[in-house]
Design an enzyme around this catalytic site. Structure first.
Site, mmCIF file in Angstrom:
data_model
loop_
_atom_site.group_PDB
_atom_site.id
_atom_site.type_symbol
_atom_site.label_atom_id
_atom_site.label_comp_id
_atom_site.label_asym_id
_atom_site.label_seq_id
_atom_site.Cartn_x
_atom_site.Cartn_y
_atom_site.Cartn_z
ATOM 1 C CB CYS B 85 2.756 -8.496 3.474
ATOM 2 S SG CYS B 85 0.952 -7.958 3.784
ATOM 3 C CG HIS B 334 2.354 -2.851 2.527
ATOM 4 N ND1 HIS B 334 3.476 -3.524 1.854
ATOM 5 C CD2 HIS B 334 1.971 -3.720 3.436
ATOM 6 C CE1 HIS B 334 3.300 -4.947 2.394
ATOM 7 N NE2 HIS B 334 2.496 -4.790 3.146
#
Lengths: 387, 387
Positions: B85, B334
């Site tokens: 991420c 996200h």
């Protein structure tokens, strides 16, 4: 930019390695590189890891961090890079840059891949991710298909024969027999090669490099560190990364990869050497025809003569320009992310004068790693060191 | 190292974007950044692209080369980087380094991801690749599970309540309502948040950031180029990348990510500013408890006070230290590889004074992007420029 030297190398055998995870392979190769150099691992300030299909075939990301942890390195930047089959060469360039720009005095480049656990269908599908799926993918083109088109065009344009192309395979498979890291060396006749199972006309089985498992690692250091090493320093004179056509429709010419031409020109200029200075090259022979095209794109063989050079033995060890004395991808196999670092491992071993298939008086070595339809390319030039 | 400035930014909306391919999203965001800066694209010498799950969810690699081709850039190095991420933040740092080290006068950092086409099961499986599958994966741990453990430990140790944690969600969802790039803003009560569907006790639905599609891009340049720009230059004072625990068993403390602590300390030292100088932060609130822990790890909120700060409104716009005025991951979603660049887009907009949810007198902005169990972290500090 500061001068950069190879101070340690490590590599697993390339082949079927079902008993080790991809992380274990990478840690083993990198540990060997660190142990060989006899350095304190807390001085290693950056890690780059080249990988292409671990996400697709293993579901595992974060390989750079995993391997840094396995090696007991500090909280250093650990970065995975991807440029299809050129991922290893790209990892090498970034480790080089982190030393050359003074960010760290030592950096590690690692390449790793695990492929042989997966079915041929899954591997083919994963490797198709090196194409633009919206263009080539939707047309049904595969890599054997692409290199089949290239082989047909090349032979038609330059009058190369099946036996000329087979000569590349015969040489690399024979070279591989001498290389303990190559699992797929073989003594083959031109007839056996030309009569092997058709894959994508005119490409036959022995024209294709096999998939593989494996890892290789290179430890780089600046001049101050390299000067204190006991081993012969090998200087990185240049390492260049370029990008080219992401799909076949963007290739200017089927018989040349523009990214290789640009990268080699820039590498020669940076290294201040010319093609005639190069003692040998480890280049990206994913298919036999690729070796022929690459040798011309790199400026090592005159345009249109690559096949004839192979047939005449001029690219064998002892010839004008030895190509892939390691056996190349054809005999070592192609654990995709590891390949570029494996080439550099072989190159450094040659320049140290300790290769099992040694090129006499090797002084300048070159490596060439190519991704996809030439979308990414890495070319490096090394010199046996005087420091 | 030379000084580096942001001269152009671009971002798509984050959310469900079924009509665009990942390449199209990336090209759109990067084109906007280039057009905004009004520069000649042949002067852009390097491209870095952050992505995490394109291989797993789309089967597509070579995104960096694909996007460079789509943008009409030259045969420049185009590199995809991965750190789960934190991939976007890592791409940014590498574009920064290529300018700071003098390799090029301009470089592009792009983040892109497409996730909403895939089933929840496939997305969950792909995201598990951000864990060490041999350790956490085989134990059945998921990311909601991990952050559930963290939330339980944090609330037990520091006496934080369900409503304190919900206050983070309420703030970020409300901030998101003001941000045209955020699709998931909402006006929620503490009760609605605390009563939402249980996911992984004590984590509930509104504690989790949604997956998303999207792309963001930042164009960086050296001082000579930035001086000629019409727009307000935003200086990159520091961008730091660290690595930490690749699985939960390697975390020293469930209530802190070591990689964040190291990265922020180094970033403050490089930028020569202290936490009290920071006007606002865009940080990695993948779960509401993550915002609380991150704010403490970054040194912006005293240890153990993160939840209370949120509950008391001290992290809202107008409070002591505004956190995620954009709405953060909780309200923007996200799109993994895009998130780090999306944070920097928001930060630059704040420092230009043109954000839809503007922090008054914003002078120093901070961004924080975290991968996996803290295996990779990127922290950057920016200043509204005087050049």
């Amino acid at each position: 930019m500061d001068r950069v030297y190879v101070i340690g190398i490590g590599s697993t055998v390339f082949g079927k390695l079902p008993d080790s995870s991809i992380g274990e392979l990478a840690v083993k190769a990198a540990s060997d590189a660190i142990l060989e150099a006899v350095v304190d691992r807390k001085d290693i300030g950056a890690l780059y890891l080249g990988n292409f299909v671990s996400g697709m075939l293993l579901g595992q990301g974060i390989l750079a961090g995993l391997v840094a942890d396995g090696l007991g390195l500090g909280q250093i930047p650990a970065t995975a890079v991807e440029g299809a089959c050129a991922s290893g060469g790209i990892a090498f360039r970034h480790a080089y840059l982190s030393v050359a720009s003074g960010q760290t005095k030592m950096a590690l480049a690692i390449g790793a891949e695990k492929m042989t656990h997966a079915s041929t269908g899954l591997v083919t599908s994963a490797l198709s991710g090196a194409m633009d799926l919206e263009h080539d993918g939707s047309s049904g083109l595969t890599f054997p298909g692409l290199f089949g088109l290239i082989a047909r065009k090349y032979c038609d344009r330059y009058g190369a024969t099946r036996d000329d192309v087979s000569a590349v395979v015969r040489k690399n498979k024979a070279n591989g027999l001498l290389n303990p890291l190559a699992s797929m060396g073989a003594a083959l006749t031109l007839e056996e090669i030309g009569q092997s199972r058709p894959i994508s006309d005119p490409i036959r089985l022995f024209d294709c490099c096999p998939a593989g498992d494996g890892a290789a690692a290179i430890l780089l250091a600046n001049e101050d560190v390299a000067r204190d090493m006991l081993s012969l320093p090998i200087e990185v004179l240049a390492t260049v990364q370029t990008r080219g056509a992401p799909h076949v429709g963007r290739m200017d010419d089927l018989c040349s990869f523009g990214a290789t031409v640009s990268a080699s020109r820039e590498a020669f200029a940076l290294a201040r050497v010319s093609p005639k200075d190069i003692s040998f090259v480890e280049l990206h022979d994913c298919f036999s025809i690729a070796e022929i095209v690459d040798s011309e794109d790199l400026g090592l063989v005159p345009r249109g003569h690559g096949a004839a050079y192979a047939a005449e033995g001029r690219t064998a060890v002892g010839g004008d320009i030895p190509i892939n004395p390691s056996g190349g991808l054809l005999a070592k196999g192609h654990p995709v992310g590891a390949t570029g670092l494996g080439q550099i491992y072989e190159c450094v071993t040659q320049l140290r004068g300790t290769h099992a298939n040694q090129v006499a008086n090797a002084e300048f070595g070159m490596t060439h790693n190519l991704g996809g339809t030439g979308v990414a390319c890495s070319v490096s030039i090394f010199r046996r060191g005087n420091i």
